[in-house]
Design a protein around this motif. Structure first.
Motif, PDB file in Angstrom:
ATOM      1  N   GLY A 164     -11.927   3.985   3.893  1.00 25.63           N
ATOM      2  CA  GLY A 164     -11.246   2.968   3.103  1.00 25.63           C
ATOM      3  C   GLY A 164     -10.163   3.599   2.245  1.00 25.63           C
ATOM      4  O   GLY A 164      -9.995   4.820   2.231  1.00 25.63           O
ATOM      5  N   VAL A 165      -9.406   2.764   1.551  1.00 23.98           N
ATOM      6  CA  VAL A 165      -8.390   3.250   0.605  1.00 23.98           C
ATOM      7  C   VAL A 165      -8.616   2.553  -0.729  1.00 23.98           C
ATOM      8  O   VAL A 165      -8.774   1.330  -0.774  1.00 23.98           O
ATOM      9  CB  VAL A 165      -6.955   2.943   1.101  1.00 23.98           C
ATOM     10  N   LEU A 168       0.838  -1.198   0.000  1.00 21.26           N
ATOM     11  CA  LEU A 168       0.000   0.000   0.000  1.00 21.26           C
ATOM     12  C   LEU A 168       0.881   1.259   0.000  1.00 21.26           C
ATOM     13  O   LEU A 168       0.607   2.222  -0.735  1.00 21.26           O
ATOM     14  CB  LEU A 168      -0.936  -0.006   1.219  1.00 21.26           C
ATOM     15  N   ALA A 169       1.952   1.225   0.790  1.00 23.86           N
ATOM     16  CA  ALA A 169       2.849   2.391   0.861  1.00 23.86           C
ATOM     17  C   ALA A 169       3.447   2.695  -0.513  1.00 23.86           C
ATOM     18  O   ALA A 169       3.601   3.853  -0.906  1.00 23.86           O
ATOM     19  CB  ALA A 169       3.959   2.129   1.883  1.00 23.86           C
ATOM     20  N   PHE A 221      -6.993  -7.071  -3.090  1.00 28.53           N
ATOM     21  CA  PHE A 221      -5.661  -6.551  -2.796  1.00 28.53           C
ATOM     22  C   PHE A 221      -4.765  -7.646  -2.219  1.00 28.53           C
ATOM     23  O   PHE A 221      -3.661  -7.881  -2.702  1.00 28.53           O
ATOM     24  CB  PHE A 221      -5.772  -5.378  -1.825  1.00 28.53           C
ATOM     25  N   ALA A 222      -5.265  -8.327  -1.181  1.00 30.43           N
ATOM     26  CA  ALA A 222      -4.418  -9.331  -0.519  1.00 30.43           C
ATOM     27  C   ALA A 222      -4.015 -10.432  -1.495  1.00 30.43           C
ATOM     28  O   ALA A 222      -2.845 -10.849  -1.532  1.00 30.43           O
ATOM     29  CB  ALA A 222      -5.165  -9.916   0.684  1.00 30.43           C
ATOM     30  N   ARG A 274      -8.254  -1.435   1.119  1.00 32.83           N
ATOM     31  CA  ARG A 274      -8.529  -1.640   2.547  1.00 32.83           C
ATOM     32  C   ARG A 274      -9.891  -1.013   2.816  1.00 32.83           C
ATOM     33  O   ARG A 274     -10.154   0.087   2.326  1.00 32.83           O
ATOM     34  CB  ARG A 274      -7.437  -0.965   3.383  1.00 32.83           C
ATOM     35  N   ASP A 275     -10.723  -1.711   3.569  1.00 37.13           N
ATOM     36  CA  ASP A 275     -12.088  -1.192   3.723  1.00 37.13           C
ATOM     37  C   ASP A 275     -12.198  -0.223   4.903  1.00 37.13           C
ATOM     38  O   ASP A 275     -11.205   0.073   5.574  1.00 37.13           O
ATOM     39  CB  ASP A 275     -13.119  -2.336   3.782  1.00 37.13           C
ATOM     40  N   ARG A 276     -13.375   0.253   5.149  1.00 38.23           N
ATOM     41  CA  ARG A 276     -13.587   1.284   6.173  1.00 38.23           C
ATOM     42  C   ARG A 276     -13.327   0.773   7.577  1.00 38.23           C
ATOM     43  O   ARG A 276     -13.167   1.532   8.508  1.00 38.23           O
ATOM     44  CB  ARG A 276     -15.020   1.817   6.074  1.00 38.23           C
ATOM     45  N   HIS A 277     -13.289  -0.538   7.709  1.00 44.07           N
ATOM     46  CA  HIS A 277     -13.016  -1.131   9.026  1.00 44.07           C
ATOM     47  C   HIS A 277     -11.547  -1.516   9.175  1.00 44.07           C
ATOM     48  O   HIS A 277     -11.164  -2.183  10.132  1.00 44.07           O
ATOM     49  CB  HIS A 277     -13.915  -2.355   9.236  1.00 44.07           C
TER      50      HIS A 277
END
Ligand code: GLU
Length: 279
Positions: free
Chosen positions: A129-130, A82-83, A173-174, A163-166
């Motif tokens: 989320g992202v 993600l970075a 992604f994974a 990545r979700d809101r939680h």
């Protein structure tokens, strides 16, 4: 390297066995290794007892993985990925709720994100989320079983949620990060995931993967044509068959016949599978 990637949200059933037949068959035919990747990104439905049972049932059937991995142990790998996307300006925070997105659901087809947060420049923070910005272009690939495919991820689903809101990593992604990080050369899975492949190819490219893996999507077992096995059909549990006295070889042969890979059920073991799936 190839992978068998079950979600530990239930017991092993004939659908998994069919996937394992393809995965181990192709691994044996090509000399590839197999990683057993436990995809427990869905924290609500995943349970350690299902994971233990999946591992045990696979071993009973004779499907021996060369490596083991669990997605919930790989948080640092996803953070790094993600970075990397963030540093390239490809990600953005998104505060849309499922309900807001569902409001724009097309009559048919899957939910497509409309890009509402793309240019809002929100900060990443908990509760948001992202997503990654994806390109409008077409992705083409040659499925090993189904031949040439073309998909336009931007039209199918829009910008991919990473990545979700939680704070949970998404399947898309994974799985894509792992397929890259684990050097997966062959992605072998059921054709319910065919529509995800174009976006995973594009996401892998954004992550820096030079060449995508090969993909094979096999038909799913929708229903058992014989009612003899169990009252439930696609959920035919391996534990139930085992308790009824079935041998591992019989389960594998039965599953191969159910999928039309062999004409009639006969005992098969893992060593026979290269010849069954590569004809
Ligand atoms: N974990 C997914 C499933 O159980 C498989 C994902 C994949 O093969 O890409 O359906």
């Amino acid at each position: 390297m190839t992978r068998f990637a079950p979600a530990p949200t239930g017991y092993l059933h004939v659908g998994h066995v069919l996937n394992a037949i393809y995965v181990w068959g192709i691994a044996r035919a090509t000399g590839a290794r197999v990683v057993l990747r436990i995809e427990d990104h869905d924290r609500q439905r995943s349970r350690p007892e299902y994971e233990r049972a999946l591992v045990e049932d696979l071993a009973w059937l004779g499907f021996e993985p060369d490596e083991h991995a669990r997605q919930s142990d790989r948080r640092a790998v996803y953070e790094d990925a993600l970075a990397r996307l963030r540093a390239e300006g490809l990600t953005y925070a998104c505060d849309c709720t499922r309900r807001q997105i569902a409001g724009v659901k097309p009559a048919a087809g899957e939910l497509r994100y409309n890009g509402r947060c793309r240019d809002r420049m929100l900060d990443e923070r908990s509760g948001r989320g992202v997503r990654v910005r994806i390109n409008p272009g077409e992705e083409v690939f040659d499925d090993l079983l189904r031949g040439p495919q073309a998909q336009i991820p931007a039209e199918q689903a829009g910008d991919i949620l990473l990545r979700d809101r939680h704070g949970l990593w998404t399947y898309q992604f994974a799985a894509t990060v792992d397929d890259f990080a684990q050097d997966i050369t062959h992605v072998i899975r059921g054709d319910d995931l065919l529509e995800s492949t174009g976006r995973q190819i594009q996401l892998a490219r954004l992550l820096g993967r030079a060449a995508p893996p090969a993909f094979l999507h096999h038909p799913l077992i929708m229903k058992s044509p014989t009612q003899k096995v169990s009252k439930s059909d696609a959920d035919t549990g391996i534990r139930d068959l085992r308790a009824e006295g079935w041998s591992a070889r019989r389960v594998i042969g039965f599953t191969a016949a159910l999928a039309g890979l062999i004409d009639a059920p006969r005992d098969l073991d893992v060593a026979d599978l290269a010849a069954v799936v590569v004809q």
